[in-house]
Design a protein around this motif. Structure first.
Motif, PDB file in Angstrom:
ATOM      1  N   MET A   1      46.668  43.974  38.134  1.00  0.00           N
ATOM      2  CA  MET A   1      45.439  44.097  39.777  1.00  0.00           C
ATOM      3  C   MET A   1      44.223  44.076  39.015  1.00  0.00           C
ATOM      4  O   MET A   1      43.144  43.670  39.600  1.00  0.00           O
ATOM      5  CB  MET A   1      45.899  45.278  40.252  1.00  0.00           C
ATOM      6  CG  MET A   1      44.880  45.906  40.810  1.00  0.00           C
ATOM      7  SD  MET A   1      44.640  45.495  42.760  1.00  0.00           S
ATOM      8  CE  MET A   1      45.857  46.657  43.735  1.00  0.00           C
ATOM      9  N   LEU A   2      44.194  44.358  37.580  1.00  0.00           N
ATOM     10  CA  LEU A   2      42.663  44.873  36.887  1.00  0.00           C
ATOM     11  C   LEU A   2      42.305  43.389  36.317  1.00  0.00           C
ATOM     12  O   LEU A   2      41.018  43.394  37.060  1.00  0.00           O
ATOM     13  CB  LEU A   2      43.230  45.182  35.588  1.00  0.00           C
ATOM     14  CG  LEU A   2      41.864  45.565  34.632  1.00  0.00           C
ATOM     15  CD1 LEU A   2      40.994  46.540  35.260  1.00  0.00           C
ATOM     16  CD2 LEU A   2      42.458  46.127  33.064  1.00  0.00           C
TER      17      LEU A   2
ATOM     18  N   LEU B   1      39.295  47.361  27.985  1.00  0.00           N
ATOM     19  CA  LEU B   1      39.150  48.103  29.405  1.00  0.00           C
ATOM     20  C   LEU B   1      40.858  48.974  29.420  1.00  0.00           C
ATOM     21  O   LEU B   1      40.698  50.663  29.251  1.00  0.00           O
ATOM     22  CB  LEU B   1      38.651  48.603  30.496  1.00  0.00           C
ATOM     23  CG  LEU B   1      38.327  49.451  31.411  1.00  0.00           C
ATOM     24  CD1 LEU B   1      36.492  50.175  30.384  1.00  0.00           C
ATOM     25  CD2 LEU B   1      37.103  48.690  32.356  1.00  0.00           C
ATOM     26  N   ALA B   2      42.056  48.395  29.468  1.00  0.00           N
ATOM     27  CA  ALA B   2      42.826  48.492  29.876  1.00  0.00           C
ATOM     28  C   ALA B   2      43.767  49.367  28.203  1.00  0.00           C
ATOM     29  O   ALA B   2      44.373  50.490  28.411  1.00  0.00           O
ATOM     30  CB  ALA B   2      43.748  47.531  30.135  1.00  0.00           C
TER      31      ALA B   2
ATOM     32  N   SER C   1      42.973  40.012  37.872  1.00  0.00           N
ATOM     33  CA  SER C   1      42.070  39.308  38.631  1.00  0.00           C
ATOM     34  C   SER C   1      40.665  39.645  39.168  1.00  0.00           C
ATOM     35  O   SER C   1      40.108  38.367  39.847  1.00  0.00           O
ATOM     36  CB  SER C   1      43.385  39.530  40.032  1.00  0.00           C
ATOM     37  OG  SER C   1      43.268  40.648  40.881  1.00  0.00           O
ATOM     38  N   THR C   2      39.956  40.858  38.837  1.00  0.00           N
ATOM     39  CA  THR C   2      38.749  40.746  39.320  1.00  0.00           C
ATOM     40  C   THR C   2      38.538  40.098  38.823  1.00  0.00           C
ATOM     41  O   THR C   2      36.915  39.670  39.509  1.00  0.00           O
ATOM     42  CB  THR C   2      38.441  42.502  39.266  1.00  0.00           C
ATOM     43  OG1 THR C   2      38.413  42.841  37.883  1.00  0.00           O
ATOM     44  CG2 THR C   2      39.995  43.858  40.202  1.00  0.00           C
TER      45      THR C   2
ATOM     46  N   MET D   1      48.136  45.372  34.943  1.00  0.00           N
ATOM     47  CA  MET D   1      47.012  44.742  33.991  1.00  0.00           C
ATOM     48  C   MET D   1      46.533  43.768  35.316  1.00  0.00           C
ATOM     49  O   MET D   1      45.731  42.939  35.511  1.00  0.00           O
ATOM     50  CB  MET D   1      47.660  44.105  33.135  1.00  0.00           C
ATOM     51  CG  MET D   1      47.887  45.261  31.751  1.00  0.00           C
ATOM     52  SD  MET D   1      46.254  45.475  31.371  1.00  0.00           S
ATOM     53  CE  MET D   1      45.756  43.892  30.129  1.00  0.00           C
TER      54      MET D   1
ATOM     55  N   SER E   1      41.976  50.562  26.050  1.00  0.00           N
ATOM     56  CA  SER E   1      41.317  52.105  25.981  1.00  0.00           C
ATOM     57  C   SER E   1      41.945  52.785  26.595  1.00  0.00           C
ATOM     58  O   SER E   1      41.610  54.431  26.492  1.00  0.00           O
ATOM     59  CB  SER E   1      39.954  52.816  26.120  1.00  0.00           C
ATOM     60  OG  SER E   1      39.976  51.992  27.413  1.00  0.00           O
ATOM     61  N   ILE E   2      43.029  52.703  28.116  1.00  0.00           N
ATOM     62  CA  ILE E   2      43.813  53.577  28.856  1.00  0.00           C
ATOM     63  C   ILE E   2      44.837  54.260  28.240  1.00  0.00           C
ATOM     64  O   ILE E   2      45.550  55.550  27.992  1.00  0.00           O
ATOM     65  CB  ILE E   2      43.758  52.801  30.236  1.00  0.00           C
ATOM     66  CG1 ILE E   2      42.493  53.093  31.197  1.00  0.00           C
ATOM     67  CG2 ILE E   2      44.683  54.782  30.978  1.00  0.00           C
ATOM     68  CD1 ILE E   2      42.029  54.764  31.331  1.00  0.00           C
TER      69      ILE E   2
ATOM     70  N   LEU F   1      37.977  43.493  30.392  1.00  0.00           N
ATOM     71  CA  LEU F   1      38.847  44.407  31.227  1.00  0.00           C
ATOM     72  C   LEU F   1      40.469  44.421  30.308  1.00  0.00           C
ATOM     73  O   LEU F   1      41.145  45.733  30.580  1.00  0.00           O
ATOM     74  CB  LEU F   1      39.530  42.858  32.063  1.00  0.00           C
ATOM     75  CG  LEU F   1      38.668  43.075  33.148  1.00  0.00           C
ATOM     76  CD1 LEU F   1      38.594  42.207  34.406  1.00  0.00           C
ATOM     77  CD2 LEU F   1      37.778  44.404  33.897  1.00  0.00           C
TER      78      LEU F   1
END
Lengths: 407, 407
Positions: free
Chosen positions: A69-70, A54-55, A72-73, A67, A57-58, A51
């Motif tokens: 929010m991301l 992924l962040a 915690s999934t 972060m 890469s943005i 994750l």
């Protein structure tokens, strides 16, 4: 009501379907024994790293709210899978996110602190005979936004829940058998400890033992919550109990640690005037830098050398502050040594037994190892030494204090 | 206050970093034009399928509560990444989960319906000049548990938000340019429609056009919310507007659809007594089976053949009920034909113009295609035909009504 026990499983313990099924059987065993298990879970394996990638890469600098929010999934995925696995075995289970189990935090994203836990929902689910599966590492702030607890977050969730639910016990399942007298990857005959006091564990954790984060140990100590660290892979081992231990008659070295995330800084030729060191260290404190050891040597001509150590990963942030100080007070230079390590021995009362300190220093001398800095507390003695000799020193000191015989 | 527009991006529109950056630029353009964009996002690409696989690797029958807990992470990941992407371009953004943006649903996991939306939080964020990014497909029930909205869920989130926020417009971004007169993969000269009425769109969606789920169209119609379906890949096309259209003088066929998810069942030699058909259909209704066409033929000797169609994927659930009925009423047998398809023409008022129906039947006759069943409504005429001839029939009927010339 049944006794509540908290079990926390780290990422490696739920890394794949097979591991989840394995853990499921163990949880159900506790249920069959008449306990009410409340299970705290980390994200599966290295899913958090994915994750983060992924962040990145943005954007190289994602906001910490997004972060959280991301990230915690990751735990939300593992709790739902574990609950499914338990249900498929015919037991009632329910997964709860941080907000659903009432974990209220302060508003600091990515390193939130738990303010309080509203246990109403969890208690209702326990009373409905369900095995409750809680997402570790996450909470919710007063704004209703998801926060994460930072390093050691899931352990902290587990201990905080254990305290809030008045649990019998908080078990931390990981991929090692428990707490060792030294890092077993370096010291081949390191021994697994049966038990250790909160204070000793706290020092070991702060000084480089990576199994437990100091934060959760501190919380357990404050609330006298019994912790057990054990392996989810080898369940026939009972692990290490961390609890309040009465001071023994004889001071004893319990463990040896090595921390190489350390850098030694020396500001040389600082004018010896009152308040000068204070000026520098308060500037660093304002940056939340954790300064470890400090030594001041009076040089000559009323000039001081001030040496201190900080974590290696903070050097980048700190250097401009120190450079400014060097200029301001007209010191001659800033020397940086990154090739050092901190070797520490830990044990309640060891500084009150002079033979222990002298034994340590003597053993290092025998090895031809120069001690660059020393610091002590009631419970530990730390030496800064050359990083190249650190592993050898660790094994020898472990041997010198006969820690392989500890049980 | 700025006008609010809702933009919904499907999974293919945010499938990877590059797609997310592309969509980000388009959202920011709307912001620059002075709108307040509220963006609804689906899970990235096929990530929902991966989560379903993960669950199936744990158990073949996961509970729907835990599935919703699991699947809702897909949208949570995409909203946080999109918010990061927008922030990295220097604009204020905030991602909100279903519960954070007040989407209250009924308690039915995996196919929840939205009861109401509390827009307080969203409005506060809009007023703070933020681009709000909402997780589609999810809400929260009165118990505080995560629910998902089932098929067409993110479109439904978008339309419901558009209504609740009194938005100007609700744009549905997907991987096709809009609504076509027929499936362009089958009918090469299918034409993109500039606009279509809610009623026509609803029929097209129900009859097999997969771009929009009927549910969200129905919600838009009920609230007279203007929808635009367009491609996030080809932003120079303006897509198709779905809105209230005044009845034109001349009835006109707007589109042709094909649905092969259909099976024809015939119960033969049912005694012709009152209430017998009712008995079977009420048993099927109790199972929530969507029965489409029904034909009863008086055979001979007071025996009936009852034929009807149901969705292919419900056959497995329904068969025992019908078998029981066959036995109970002493019918001779149950015939099942899965190799059929439903061809439909759609257009407001087409059944009031007899030349249209006769044109359709004549054209099929010319092709040597046997019509097995027919059903009509004010807005559509459907025929059950042999599946093998279905694609050919679709192209020919499209051609017969000159739909390639529609703009």
């Amino acid at each position: 009501m049944n006794q509540i026990i908290i079990q926390k499983y780290g990422g490696s313990s739920v890394a794949n379907t097979e591991r989840i099924q394995h853990v499921t059987s163990h949880i159900i065993e506790q249920k069959k024994k008449g306990f009410s298990p409340v299970v705290v879970v980390s994200a599966m394996g290295d899913s958090t790293d994915h994750l983060i990638e992924l962040a990145k890469s943005i954007t190289p600098n994602p906001s910490s709210r997004e972060m959280d929010m991301l990230l915690s999934t990751g735990e939300q995925i593992s709790i739902s899978l574990l609950a499914m696995a338990i249900e498929s075995k015919g037991y009632k289970a329910i997964s709860l996110t941080g907000y659903q189990c009432g974990i209220q935090t302060d508003p600091i994203y990515s390193k939130a602190k738990i303010n309080e836990i509203n246990t109403e929902r969890i208690m209702a689910e326990i009373n409905a005979d369900k095995i409750v599966i809680v997402a570790g590492f996450q909470g919710i702030n007063s704004n209703g936004d998801i926060t994460t607890l930072g390093r050691g977050g899931s352990d902290t969730t587990a201990v905080a829940l254990a305290v809030a639910l008045n649990a019998e016990l908080c078990e931390i399942y990981t991929d090692v058998k428990g707490i060792y007298t030294a890092d077993p990857r370096v010291v081949k005959d390191a021994a697994l400890m049966q038990s250790i006091s909160y204070d000793e564990m706290l020092e070991l954790a702060k000084l480089g033992a990576k199994v437990m984060h100091p934060r959760s140990v501190e919380l357990a100590r404050k609330n006298n919550m019994k912790l057990v660290v054990r392996s989810s892979f080898e369940l026939d081992h009972h692990g290490t109990i961390i609890k309040e231990v009465k001071q023994m008659e004889k001071a004893q070295v319990r463990g040896v640690t090595l921390d190489d995330n350390i850098v030694r800084l020396t500001v040389s030729n600082v004018p010896d005037k009152p308040g000068i060191a204070y000026k520098m260290f308060s500037a660093l404190a304002a940056q939340n830098v954790h300064i470890d050891m400090i030594i001041q040597n009076l040089n000559h001509d009323d000039l001081n050398d001030i040496s201190f150590t900080i974590p290696k990963d903070e050097l980048y942030n700190v250097k401009p502050t120190i450079d400014a100080f060097v200029q301001e007070v007209n010191a001659s230079e800033l020397l940086i040594r990154t090739d050092v390590a901190k070797l520490s021995i830990v044990g309640t009362g060891i500084t009150s037994d002079a033979t222990i300190a002298s034994g340590l220093f003597g053993a290092l001398y025998q090895l031809g190892i120069n001690i660059e800095m020393i610091s002590t507390s009631e419970i530990k003695i730390s030496c800064i030494i050359d990083e190249k000799q650190a592993n050898e020193a660790l094994s020898e000191i472990h041997n010198f204090f006969q820690l392989n015989k500890v049980l």
